[in-house]
Design a protein around this motif. Structure first.
Motif, PDB file in Angstrom:
ATOM      1  N   MET A 144      -5.065   3.504 -11.543  1.00  0.00           N
ATOM      2  CA  MET A 144      -6.070   2.791 -12.330  1.00  0.00           C
ATOM      3  C   MET A 144      -7.176   2.252 -11.411  1.00  0.00           C
ATOM      4  O   MET A 144      -6.917   1.847 -10.292  1.00  0.00           O
ATOM      5  CB  MET A 144      -5.397   1.628 -13.071  1.00  0.00           C
ATOM      6  CG  MET A 144      -6.241   1.109 -14.190  1.00  0.00           C
ATOM      7  SD  MET A 144      -5.284   0.183 -15.429  1.00  0.00           S
ATOM      8  CE  MET A 144      -4.851  -1.298 -14.550  1.00  0.00           C
ATOM      9  N   LYS A 145      -8.407   2.274 -11.918  1.00  0.00           N
ATOM     10  CA  LYS A 145      -9.530   1.724 -11.135  1.00  0.00           C
ATOM     11  C   LYS A 145      -9.986   0.401 -11.742  1.00  0.00           C
ATOM     12  O   LYS A 145     -10.255   0.317 -12.939  1.00  0.00           O
ATOM     13  CB  LYS A 145     -10.693   2.722 -11.135  1.00  0.00           C
ATOM     14  CG  LYS A 145     -10.497   3.854 -10.123  1.00  0.00           C
ATOM     15  CD  LYS A 145     -11.508   4.943 -10.349  1.00  0.00           C
ATOM     16  CE  LYS A 145     -12.670   4.821  -9.380  1.00  0.00           C
ATOM     17  NZ  LYS A 145     -13.598   5.965  -9.536  1.00  0.00           N
ATOM     18  N   ILE A 146     -10.064  -0.611 -10.885  1.00  0.00           N
ATOM     19  CA  ILE A 146     -10.426  -1.947 -11.359  1.00  0.00           C
ATOM     20  C   ILE A 146     -11.722  -2.406 -10.680  1.00  0.00           C
ATOM     21  O   ILE A 146     -11.873  -2.290  -9.462  1.00  0.00           O
ATOM     22  CB  ILE A 146      -9.291  -2.954 -11.058  1.00  0.00           C
ATOM     23  CG1 ILE A 146      -8.019  -2.485 -11.779  1.00  0.00           C
ATOM     24  CG2 ILE A 146      -9.676  -4.354 -11.504  1.00  0.00           C
ATOM     25  CD1 ILE A 146      -6.790  -3.266 -11.436  1.00  0.00           C
ATOM     26  N   ALA A 147     -12.659  -2.895 -11.481  1.00  0.00           N
ATOM     27  CA  ALA A 147     -13.938  -3.387 -10.937  1.00  0.00           C
ATOM     28  C   ALA A 147     -13.984  -4.909 -11.019  1.00  0.00           C
ATOM     29  O   ALA A 147     -13.450  -5.507 -11.960  1.00  0.00           O
ATOM     30  CB  ALA A 147     -15.093  -2.786 -11.730  1.00  0.00           C
ATOM     31  N   PHE A 148     -14.613  -5.526 -10.025  1.00  0.00           N
ATOM     32  CA  PHE A 148     -14.802  -6.977 -10.030  1.00  0.00           C
ATOM     33  C   PHE A 148     -16.289  -7.275  -9.811  1.00  0.00           C
ATOM     34  O   PHE A 148     -16.943  -6.583  -9.036  1.00  0.00           O
ATOM     35  CB  PHE A 148     -14.046  -7.649  -8.862  1.00  0.00           C
ATOM     36  CG  PHE A 148     -12.573  -7.330  -8.787  1.00  0.00           C
ATOM     37  CD1 PHE A 148     -11.648  -8.199  -9.341  1.00  0.00           C
ATOM     38  CD2 PHE A 148     -12.129  -6.173  -8.153  1.00  0.00           C
ATOM     39  CE1 PHE A 148     -10.292  -7.922  -9.250  1.00  0.00           C
ATOM     40  CE2 PHE A 148     -10.772  -5.890  -8.062  1.00  0.00           C
ATOM     41  CZ  PHE A 148      -9.840  -6.768  -8.619  1.00  0.00           C
ATOM     42  N   THR A 149     -16.807  -8.341 -10.458  1.00  0.00           N
ATOM     43  CA  THR A 149     -18.150  -8.813 -10.082  1.00  0.00           C
ATOM     44  C   THR A 149     -17.953  -9.871  -9.003  1.00  0.00           C
ATOM     45  O   THR A 149     -17.248 -10.853  -9.221  1.00  0.00           O
ATOM     46  CB  THR A 149     -18.864  -9.444 -11.295  1.00  0.00           C
ATOM     47  OG1 THR A 149     -18.053 -10.496 -11.824  1.00  0.00           O
ATOM     48  CG2 THR A 149     -19.145  -8.422 -12.383  1.00  0.00           C
ATOM     49  N   LYS A 158      -5.099   5.042  -4.778  1.00  0.00           N
ATOM     50  CA  LYS A 158      -5.380   5.358  -3.371  1.00  0.00           C
ATOM     51  C   LYS A 158      -5.323   4.111  -2.491  1.00  0.00           C
ATOM     52  O   LYS A 158      -5.455   4.208  -1.273  1.00  0.00           O
ATOM     53  CB  LYS A 158      -6.789   5.971  -3.265  1.00  0.00           C
ATOM     54  CG  LYS A 158      -6.928   7.311  -3.978  1.00  0.00           C
ATOM     55  CD  LYS A 158      -8.323   7.883  -3.735  1.00  0.00           C
ATOM     56  CE  LYS A 158      -8.586   9.064  -4.660  1.00  0.00           C
ATOM     57  NZ  LYS A 158     -10.003   9.177  -5.017  1.00  0.00           N
ATOM     58  N   ASP A 159      -5.213   2.935  -3.105  1.00  0.00           N
ATOM     59  CA  ASP A 159      -5.268   1.657  -2.410  1.00  0.00           C
ATOM     60  C   ASP A 159      -6.530   1.529  -1.560  1.00  0.00           C
ATOM     61  O   ASP A 159      -6.480   1.216  -0.375  1.00  0.00           O
ATOM     62  CB  ASP A 159      -4.008   1.444  -1.542  1.00  0.00           C
ATOM     63  CG  ASP A 159      -3.925   0.006  -1.029  1.00  0.00           C
ATOM     64  OD1 ASP A 159      -4.535  -0.891  -1.650  1.00  0.00           O
ATOM     65  OD2 ASP A 159      -3.266  -0.208   0.003  1.00  0.00           O
ATOM     66  N   VAL A 160      -7.670   1.844  -2.171  1.00  0.00           N
ATOM     67  CA  VAL A 160      -8.950   1.753  -1.452  1.00  0.00           C
ATOM     68  C   VAL A 160      -9.864   0.752  -2.159  1.00  0.00           C
ATOM     69  O   VAL A 160      -9.992   0.766  -3.378  1.00  0.00           O
ATOM     70  CB  VAL A 160      -9.661   3.136  -1.416  1.00  0.00           C
ATOM     71  CG1 VAL A 160     -10.994   3.026  -0.668  1.00  0.00           C
ATOM     72  CG2 VAL A 160      -8.764   4.163  -0.750  1.00  0.00           C
ATOM     73  N   LEU A 161     -10.498  -0.103  -1.346  1.00  0.00           N
ATOM     74  CA  LEU A 161     -11.439  -1.094  -1.883  1.00  0.00           C
ATOM     75  C   LEU A 161     -12.850  -0.740  -1.404  1.00  0.00           C
ATOM     76  O   LEU A 161     -13.079  -0.587  -0.204  1.00  0.00           O
ATOM     77  CB  LEU A 161     -11.052  -2.488  -1.376  1.00  0.00           C
ATOM     78  CG  LEU A 161     -11.818  -3.662  -1.979  1.00  0.00           C
ATOM     79  CD1 LEU A 161     -11.404  -3.895  -3.415  1.00  0.00           C
ATOM     80  CD2 LEU A 161     -11.587  -4.930  -1.157  1.00  0.00           C
ATOM     81  N   THR A 162     -13.781  -0.575  -2.349  1.00  0.00           N
ATOM     82  CA  THR A 162     -15.167  -0.299  -1.955  1.00  0.00           C
ATOM     83  C   THR A 162     -16.101  -1.311  -2.597  1.00  0.00           C
ATOM     84  O   THR A 162     -15.832  -1.804  -3.693  1.00  0.00           O
ATOM     85  CB  THR A 162     -15.613   1.122  -2.383  1.00  0.00           C
ATOM     86  OG1 THR A 162     -15.106   1.371  -3.684  1.00  0.00           O
ATOM     87  CG2 THR A 162     -15.157   2.198  -1.442  1.00  0.00           C
TER      88      THR A 162
END
Lengths: 293, 113, 286
Positions: free
Chosen positions: B1-6, B33-37
């Protein structure tokens, strides 16, 4: 860091006088932001020193380069705002009528039209008499009072608060129900509605409350001049109860507000009686409510 | 799952920006993927009109499943997000991105459709 | 003759003066009062009358035609207001953000964004004897007041005989809405309170009037509170001070419940009669 925003919907309810009093009570633990873009009056009570000033740019206007212009008239033909004038043998743009849509620039075959960003005023970071910082602005007339200036003032206030390690931002919000007030509310932890018990005051408060609900914000209400019409004051009270708006205080009709303003003072500095006590109690309540939300 | 934050910064310790349209950054976490961008949004926070739809458009391109924010997007942005079928989670306005993620996983944040 | 009543700041008595003056004058000759403060129209609390008609106000916005669109994105590129956005396979139009410039529509190579009308507010006409009252009202959620102001002025122009006196209750502030409401009138009355806030905002309003090259005068509301700085300012700047409405708590109480002050408070009625006399001396009224 918490952000408290004070709004009113209608003008003349005493919002700015009350905000200035809270600014004094908050002391140097809060950064003050004046986002009342139509009537930025808080500086008259808080004595800012205008120590840091920067130009503010907002909105674009079309400018025709007379050298490049081939006088084809295409710009005048597409403009829906009658902003392009033909005078004798040249075409010019009347800045006050230009909406900045750039349609003319888009269709100009000679690329003779530039969209120029407008310098519409200045914004400031000042030290004020309570030894804290205030972020405020002064716009030229007819300037686009969009959410952009409000967002800018709030952003700078946040930066100052971060740099100086302050816990609180106190915002004097914008009037009406349009874009500036939406921008004032965005990012608020707690909203205070200052209203008066008049048919118009209550009506305008309900309109602005719709916005607060859209943003899912917690809010409280101060009824100023409550004794001008006790019946409407009670209706406002009921409205607050039904809509989970905290009732913070009733303030009586009192010309001391004007007397203090005339001397360039906040109520807290001017009066050591009833009004100051009500405002002190209100401020305590507001801090508790802001923390609990 | 992909999670976005402001957010106001580019890492897990950045505070959540409670605003949607004029948020400084959008932080994207890809759980698989356990990647934060981090995506820079400061260009949009300076526009005069329509910051909400523009930010929504940027977010849409990232195709997140969930958006975690503070107050929640206004009407215009909400309409755009609906189009992308993005679940909106609010109430993280005073947390860091990490705290907000944990709170979401523990079911402590409100969803809004 | 067209007179607008304006103020730099809200809450100084604009609506009070507009409604009371219009009501009083209508006892002498027919008057049209138009409430142009379309974001918060409040004149209707004070003027009751028989409803004559209601007219919706529309403006033109683009509407996406999915079948014709090839998703080239030109519309999004030309829109400077972020009102047209391409999201994946869809074009979204944000009505409130659209300024109605037609660029996206007319520059679309597929004609996939035809302009259609969209309701943004309404005008309601009332009549109370010789007082014709028009209320312009912007729908909640709409941000652009100017189209509704423009339509309400048009309505006032076309519906009534050219010779009739028109009084406009203008929106507050110094930005586009107030300019729209005042740019074509013959005279403007700026109303203020004799306080530091009042004076500061009055000066901004005066700047607007000078920029528009308008003839204007000043009325002080709640005369007696505050100080004499506004009176001094009028003298220094040679601006006619055409009236002083006294400060009275009974006025605030009457206003609160939607009453007309000229009906019940003789001191205020006298102040209004004086304003009318001064407007005659200035040849604003005949």
């Amino acid at each position: 860091m918490k952000e408290i925003v004070i709004i009113s919907g209608k003008g003349g309810t005493g919002k700015t006088s009350i905000t200035a009093a809270f600014a004094m009570l908050a002391g140097n633990n809060a950064v003050i932001a004046d986002c009342d873009v139509d009537a930025a009056d808080m500086h008259l009570l808080l004595e800012p020193d205008f120590s840091h000033a920067e130009d503010f740019y907002s909105g674009f206007k079309a400018v025709i380069d007379q050298q490049k212009c081939t006088k084809c008239g295409k710009c005048k033909q597409v403009c829906r705002f009658d902003a392009v004038q033909k005078n004798d043998d040249s075409y010019t743009v009347t800045p006050m009528d230009c909406e900045g849509c750039a349609y003319c620039a888009e269709v100009c075959p000679a690329a003779a039209i530039q969209m120029v960003e407008q310098n519409v005023g200045k914004w400031y970071i000042s030290k004020i008499k309570s030894q804290t910082e205030m972020v405020h602005a002064k716009l030229g007339i007819g300037a686009d009072n969009s959410g952009k200036l409000v967002a800018k003032v709030k952003k700078e206030a946040k930066n100052v608060a971060l740099q100086t390690g302050k816990d609180l931002i106190l915002v004097d919000g914008s009037p009406g129900i349009g874009c500036p007030v939406v921008s004032s509310l965005s990012g608020a932890d707690y909203v205070i509605l200052v209203t008066e018990p008049t048919l118009s005051g209550f009506h305008d408060m309900k309109r602005v409350f719709e916005l607060i609900q859209n943003f899912h914000l917690s809010s409280g209400c101060i009824i100023n001049k409550y004794d001008v019409n006790v019946e409407i004051a009670e209706k406002i009270h009921d409205f607050c109860e039904t809509n989970s708006v905290d009732h913070i205080a009733n303030i009586p009709y009192d010309e001391t507000f004007t007397a203090a303003m005339t001397e360039g003072k906040t109520i807290i500095e001017f009066d050591d009686g009833n009004l100051t006590n009500i405002l002190k109690d209100s401020w305590k309540k507001i801090l508790l409510l802001t923390d609990s939300h | 799952m992909k999670i976005a934050f402001t957010t106001k910064g580019t890492d897990w310790d950045s505070p959540i920006d409670p605003r949607f349209g004029r948020t400084d950054y959008i932080l994207m976490y890809d759980e698989d993927k356990d990647v934060l961008t981090a995506i820079d949004n400061t260009d949009i926070s300076e526009v005069a009109h329509g910051a909400g739809p523009r930010t929504a458009q940027k977010l849409f391109e990232q195709k997140p499943d969930v958006l975690i924010t503070g107050n929640g997007p206004g009407g215009n942005a909400a309409r755009a997000l609906q189009q992308g079928n993005i679940k909106i989670v609010t109430g993280a306005g005073t947390m860091t991105a990490k705290q907000a993620y944990d709170a979401y996983k523990d079911g402590k944040l409100k969803s809004r459709k | 003759m067209k007179i607008a009543i304006a103020s730099g700041k809200g809450g100084t008595g604009k609506t009070t003066l507009a409604t009371n003056l219009a009501h009083l004058l209508s006892q002498k000759f027919p008057v049209v009062l138009a409430d142009l403060d379309v974001e918060e129209p409040n004149s209707g609390f004070f003027i009751k009358g028989e409803k004559i008609q209601e007219k919706k106000v529309f403006r033109m916005i683009p509407e996406w035609d999915q079948d014709k669109c090839v998703l080239c994105g030109n519309c999004q590129r030309v829109c400077k207001f972020n009102a047209v956005i391409k999201l994946g396979e869809e074009i979204l139009v944000f009505n409130q953000l659209c300024h109605g410039c037609y660029a996206c529509s007319e520059l679309c190579p597929q004609n996939a964004l035809p302009m259609t009308s969209y309701e943004v507010g309404k005008i309601t006409e009332f009549r109370q004897n010789d007082l014709h009252f028009l209320e312009g009202r912007l729908n909640v959620g709409e941000e652009q007041a100017v189209p509704v102001i423009k339509e309400t002025i048009n309505f006032a122009e076309k519906k009534f005989a050219p010779g009739i006196l028109r009084i406009f209750d203008a929106p507050p502030g110094t930005s586009c809405p107030v300019i729209e409401a005042t740019k074509d009138v013959d005279y403007i009355i700026l109303i203020t309170e004799p306080t530091p806030f009042g004076l500061y905002d009055l000066k901004l309003a005066v700047e607007v009037m000078r920029e528009l090259k308008k003839d204007f005068g000043i009325v002080i509301n709640r005369h007696g509170i505050g100080n004499n700085d506004v009176i001094r300012y009028c003298k220094d700047e040679r601006i006619p001070l055409i009236g002083k409405i006294p400060n009275m708590k009974t006025a605030a109480e009457t206003y609160a419940k939607g009453g007309l002050l000229s009906e019940t408070i003789p001191e205020i009625r006298n102040a209004l009669e004086k304003i009318i006399d001064n407007l005659r001396t200035l040849e604003v009224l005949s």
